[in-house]
Scaffold this motif. Structure first.
Motif, PDB file in Angstrom:
ATOM      1  N   PRO A  32     -12.362 -61.339  -2.452  1.00 43.97           N
ATOM      2  CA  PRO A  32     -13.421 -60.319  -2.496  1.00 43.97           C
ATOM      3  C   PRO A  32     -14.594 -60.713  -3.380  1.00 43.97           C
ATOM      4  O   PRO A  32     -15.548 -59.940  -3.526  1.00 43.97           O
ATOM      5  N   TYR A  33     -14.527 -61.883  -3.992  1.00 45.10           N
ATOM      6  CA  TYR A  33     -15.651 -62.347  -4.804  1.00 45.10           C
ATOM      7  C   TYR A  33     -15.742 -63.861  -4.736  1.00 45.10           C
ATOM      8  O   TYR A  33     -14.785 -64.550  -4.403  1.00 45.10           O
ATOM      9  N   PHE A  34     -16.922 -64.367  -5.058  1.00 44.97           N
ATOM     10  CA  PHE A  34     -17.147 -65.810  -5.016  1.00 44.97           C
ATOM     11  C   PHE A  34     -18.114 -66.189  -6.129  1.00 44.97           C
ATOM     12  O   PHE A  34     -19.081 -65.477  -6.391  1.00 44.97           O
ATOM     13  N   PHE A  35     -17.823 -67.308  -6.782  1.00 43.80           N
ATOM     14  CA  PHE A  35     -18.666 -67.792  -7.881  1.00 43.80           C
ATOM     15  C   PHE A  35     -19.126 -69.195  -7.540  1.00 43.80           C
ATOM     16  O   PHE A  35     -18.314 -70.090  -7.356  1.00 43.80           O
ATOM     17  N   ASN A  36     -20.442 -69.393  -7.431  1.00 39.96           N
ATOM     18  CA  ASN A  36     -21.007 -70.684  -7.058  1.00 39.96           C
ATOM     19  C   ASN A  36     -21.907 -71.202  -8.174  1.00 39.96           C
ATOM     20  O   ASN A  36     -23.105 -70.881  -8.235  1.00 39.96           O
ATOM     21  N   ALA A  37     -21.352 -72.013  -9.069  1.00 43.05           N
ATOM     22  CA  ALA A  37     -22.106 -72.534 -10.209  1.00 43.05           C
ATOM     23  C   ALA A  37     -23.219 -73.482  -9.776  1.00 43.05           C
ATOM     24  O   ALA A  37     -24.135 -73.755 -10.547  1.00 43.05           O
ATOM     25  N   GLY A  38     -23.161 -73.971  -8.535  1.00 39.74           N
ATOM     26  CA  GLY A  38     -24.213 -74.850  -8.041  1.00 39.74           C
ATOM     27  C   GLY A  38     -25.558 -74.159  -7.939  1.00 39.74           C
ATOM     28  O   GLY A  38     -26.601 -74.820  -7.830  1.00 39.74           O
ATOM     29  N   LEU A  39     -25.564 -72.821  -7.991  1.00 39.51           N
ATOM     30  CA  LEU A  39     -26.819 -72.072  -7.904  1.00 39.51           C
ATOM     31  C   LEU A  39     -27.511 -71.934  -9.254  1.00 39.51           C
ATOM     32  O   LEU A  39     -28.596 -71.356  -9.331  1.00 39.51           O
ATOM     33  N   PHE A  40     -26.898 -72.454 -10.317  1.00 43.58           N
ATOM     34  CA  PHE A  40     -27.626 -72.596 -11.570  1.00 43.58           C
ATOM     35  C   PHE A  40     -28.479 -73.860 -11.430  1.00 43.58           C
ATOM     36  O   PHE A  40     -28.116 -74.939 -11.886  1.00 43.58           O
ATOM     37  N   ASN A  41     -29.632 -73.732 -10.780  1.00 46.93           N
ATOM     38  CA  ASN A  41     -30.358 -74.917 -10.339  1.00 46.93           C
ATOM     39  C   ASN A  41     -31.833 -74.927 -10.733  1.00 46.93           C
ATOM     40  O   ASN A  41     -32.672 -75.502 -10.053  1.00 46.93           O
ATOM     41  N   SER A  42     -32.140 -74.267 -11.851  1.00 47.41           N
ATOM     42  CA  SER A  42     -33.505 -74.295 -12.362  1.00 47.41           C
ATOM     43  C   SER A  42     -33.464 -74.499 -13.870  1.00 47.41           C
ATOM     44  O   SER A  42     -32.411 -74.325 -14.505  1.00 47.41           O
ATOM     45  N   GLY A  43     -34.610 -74.848 -14.440  1.00 46.76           N
ATOM     46  CA  GLY A  43     -34.663 -75.029 -15.887  1.00 46.76           C
ATOM     47  C   GLY A  43     -34.304 -73.758 -16.631  1.00 46.76           C
ATOM     48  O   GLY A  43     -33.586 -73.790 -17.634  1.00 46.76           O
ATOM     49  N   LYS A  44     -34.783 -72.623 -16.122  1.00 50.06           N
ATOM     50  CA  LYS A  44     -34.503 -71.335 -16.770  1.00 50.06           C
ATOM     51  C   LYS A  44     -33.010 -71.018 -16.741  1.00 50.06           C
ATOM     52  O   LYS A  44     -32.428 -70.621 -17.754  1.00 50.06           O
ATOM     53  N   SER A  45     -32.392 -71.195 -15.569  1.00 51.31           N
ATOM     54  CA  SER A  45     -30.968 -70.875 -15.461  1.00 51.31           C
ATOM     55  C   SER A  45     -30.117 -71.851 -16.256  1.00 51.31           C
ATOM     56  O   SER A  45     -29.106 -71.475 -16.848  1.00 51.31           O
ATOM     57  N   LEU A  46     -30.524 -73.125 -16.293  1.00 53.46           N
ATOM     58  CA  LEU A  46     -29.767 -74.114 -17.053  1.00 53.46           C
ATOM     59  C   LEU A  46     -29.844 -73.835 -18.551  1.00 53.46           C
ATOM     60  O   LEU A  46     -28.863 -74.003 -19.281  1.00 53.46           O
ATOM     61  N   ASN A  47     -31.002 -73.389 -19.003  1.00 60.61           N
ATOM     62  CA  ASN A  47     -31.157 -73.017 -20.410  1.00 60.61           C
ATOM     63  C   ASN A  47     -30.225 -71.857 -20.757  1.00 60.61           C
ATOM     64  O   ASN A  47     -29.565 -71.857 -21.807  1.00 60.61           O
ATOM     65  N   ALA A  48     -30.149 -70.887 -19.843  1.00 63.89           N
ATOM     66  CA  ALA A  48     -29.282 -69.730 -20.074  1.00 63.89           C
ATOM     67  C   ALA A  48     -27.812 -70.120 -20.037  1.00 63.89           C
ATOM     68  O   ALA A  48     -27.028 -69.705 -20.901  1.00 63.89           O
ATOM     69  N   ILE A  49     -27.425 -70.922 -19.047  1.00 64.56           N
ATOM     70  CA  ILE A  49     -26.017 -71.289 -18.923  1.00 64.56           C
ATOM     71  C   ILE A  49     -25.554 -72.086 -20.140  1.00 64.56           C
ATOM     72  O   ILE A  49     -24.418 -71.962 -20.591  1.00 64.56           O
ATOM     73  N   GLY A  50     -26.466 -72.877 -20.697  1.00 67.12           N
ATOM     74  CA  GLY A  50     -26.134 -73.609 -21.910  1.00 67.12           C
ATOM     75  C   GLY A  50     -25.779 -72.678 -23.057  1.00 67.12           C
ATOM     76  O   GLY A  50     -24.846 -72.941 -23.824  1.00 67.12           O
ATOM     77  N   ARG A  51     -26.499 -71.584 -23.171  1.00 63.60           N
ATOM     78  CA  ARG A  51     -26.223 -70.608 -24.235  1.00 63.60           C
ATOM     79  C   ARG A  51     -24.840 -69.980 -24.054  1.00 63.60           C
ATOM     80  O   ARG A  51     -24.103 -69.791 -25.019  1.00 63.60           O
ATOM     81  N   PHE A  52     -24.506 -69.656 -22.795  1.00 63.52           N
ATOM     82  CA  PHE A  52     -23.205 -69.024 -22.545  1.00 63.52           C
ATOM     83  C   PHE A  52     -22.052 -70.002 -22.789  1.00 63.52           C
ATOM     84  O   PHE A  52     -21.030 -69.632 -23.368  1.00 63.52           O
ATOM     85  N   TYR A  53     -22.223 -71.231 -22.338  1.00 64.34           N
ATOM     86  CA  TYR A  53     -21.197 -72.238 -22.591  1.00 64.34           C
ATOM     87  C   TYR A  53     -21.037 -72.480 -24.090  1.00 64.34           C
ATOM     88  O   TYR A  53     -19.913 -72.605 -24.598  1.00 64.34           O
ATOM     89  N   ALA A  54     -22.151 -72.557 -24.801  1.00 60.97           N
ATOM     90  CA  ALA A  54     -22.089 -72.801 -26.248  1.00 60.97           C
ATOM     91  C   ALA A  54     -21.365 -71.656 -26.956  1.00 60.97           C
ATOM     92  O   ALA A  54     -20.551 -71.885 -27.868  1.00 60.97           O
ATOM     93  N   ALA A  55     -21.644 -70.428 -26.558  1.00 64.00           N
ATOM     94  CA  ALA A  55     -20.983 -69.268 -27.163  1.00 64.00           C
ATOM     95  C   ALA A  55     -19.477 -69.312 -26.923  1.00 64.00           C
ATOM     96  O   ALA A  55     -18.672 -69.077 -27.843  1.00 64.00           O
ATOM     97  N   ALA A  56     -19.084 -69.639 -25.694  1.00 67.67           N
ATOM     98  CA  ALA A  56     -17.659 -69.727 -25.376  1.00 67.67           C
ATOM     99  C   ALA A  56     -17.012 -70.914 -26.077  1.00 67.67           C
ATOM    100  O   ALA A  56     -15.850 -70.844 -26.507  1.00 67.67           O
ATOM    101  N   PHE A  57     -17.763 -72.003 -26.198  1.00 65.33           N
ATOM    102  CA  PHE A  57     -17.270 -73.205 -26.868  1.00 65.33           C
ATOM    103  C   PHE A  57     -16.936 -72.886 -28.328  1.00 65.33           C
ATOM    104  O   PHE A  57     -15.858 -73.241 -28.821  1.00 65.33           O
ATOM    105  N   LEU A  58     -17.831 -72.189 -29.003  1.00 63.20           N
ATOM    106  CA  LEU A  58     -17.593 -71.830 -30.402  1.00 63.20           C
ATOM    107  C   LEU A  58     -16.481 -70.791 -30.515  1.00 63.20           C
ATOM    108  O   LEU A  58     -15.680 -70.836 -31.454  1.00 63.20           O
ATOM    109  N   ASP A  59     -16.427 -69.875 -29.561  1.00 59.86           N
ATOM    110  CA  ASP A  59     -15.386 -68.851 -29.547  1.00 59.86           C
ATOM    111  C   ASP A  59     -14.002 -69.492 -29.436  1.00 59.86           C
ATOM    112  O   ASP A  59     -13.023 -69.007 -30.009  1.00 59.86           O
ATOM    113  N   ALA A  60     -13.925 -70.583 -28.682  1.00 60.52           N
ATOM    114  CA  ALA A  60     -12.642 -71.270 -28.478  1.00 60.52           C
ATOM    115  C   ALA A  60     -12.199 -72.064 -29.696  1.00 60.52           C
ATOM    116  O   ALA A  60     -11.024 -72.428 -29.813  1.00 60.52           O
TER     117      ALA A  60
END
Length: 217
Positions: A32-60
């Motif tokens: 019932p759901y689908f996640f396609n990380a390939g659509l993070f395909n712009s400078g703006k989205s890549l900048n944002a995804i980096g922040r989320f990964y970094a937050a999770a990285f530190l959380d771990a």
């Protein structure tokens, strides 16, 4: 659910990376759901995804000397994560990625960036059957590094079709005695949908899918 996880879900929905509907997966299941990380395909989205990964990285709270992004999807993700750790958190994060084919001229080799020595954390998009992450583990061991963790965007937290009763992530964790963390899991998505209170039948289908295929934690 932490605030960065909620923001990640909202960002993924806004960019149609996370969608609800009816999607046939490689396993043959209708999700019932689908996640396609390939659509993070712009400078703006890549900048944002980096922040989320970094937050999770530190959380771990990973122990690491270098972070590794497997070709191909892991390459922009590891770069974005390292940049965000540096710019947002003032944390040095040496990184590396691999070439699919070894280079026999210039600097040569199959690794670009920091040598894969010491403690290595893998940053990638998803783990499905586990084939890609097992390839990364082989590369790290070949370079005499020690895998100390894996970070992905989403843990679907559902049993693999192999009859083991475990998810691919659980199997890899147990086989290698390492922590695998995700920015969000299916439970976070369901929690978000419940908070919003506007998803109706979509939320019902998510819960039914979890009841049928979700892992026993």
């Amino acid at each position: 659910m932490k605030e960065y996880q909620r923001e990640f879900i909202e960002f993924a929905l806004a960019n149609e990376v996370l969608r609800f509907g009816s999607f046939v997966l490689k396993s043959g299941r209708t999700s019932p759901y689908f996640f396609n990380a390939g659509l993070f395909n712009s400078g703006k989205s890549l900048n944002a995804i980096g922040r989320f990964y970094a937050a999770a990285f530190l959380d771990a709270n990973f122990e690491y000397d270098v972070i590794f992004g497997p070709a191909y999807k892991g390459i922009p993700l590891v770069c974005a994560t390292a940049m965000s750790l540096s710019s947002q958190h003032s944390i040095e994060a040496p990184f590396a990625f691999n070439r699919k084919e070894k280079k026999d001229h210039g600097e040569g080799g199959d690794i670009v960036g920091t040598p894969l020595s010491g403690k290595v954390v893998v940053v990638d998009d998803v783990i499905t059957a586990g084939t890609a992450i097992n390839e990364s583990i082989g590369i790290i061991r070949e370079k005499k590094g020690v895998l100390t963790g894996v970070l992905v965007a989403v843990d679907r937290a559902e049993i693999a079709p192999d009859g083991s009763g475990k998810s691919a992530i659980q199997a890899i964790q147990e086989a290698n005695n390492i922590p695998i963390r995700a920015i969000i899991t299916m439970d976070h998505i369901i929690e978000y949908m419940e908070e919003k209170g506007t998803y109706g039948d979509q939320l019902k289908m998510m819960k039914e899918y979890k009841a049928q295929y979700g892992i026993n934690k």
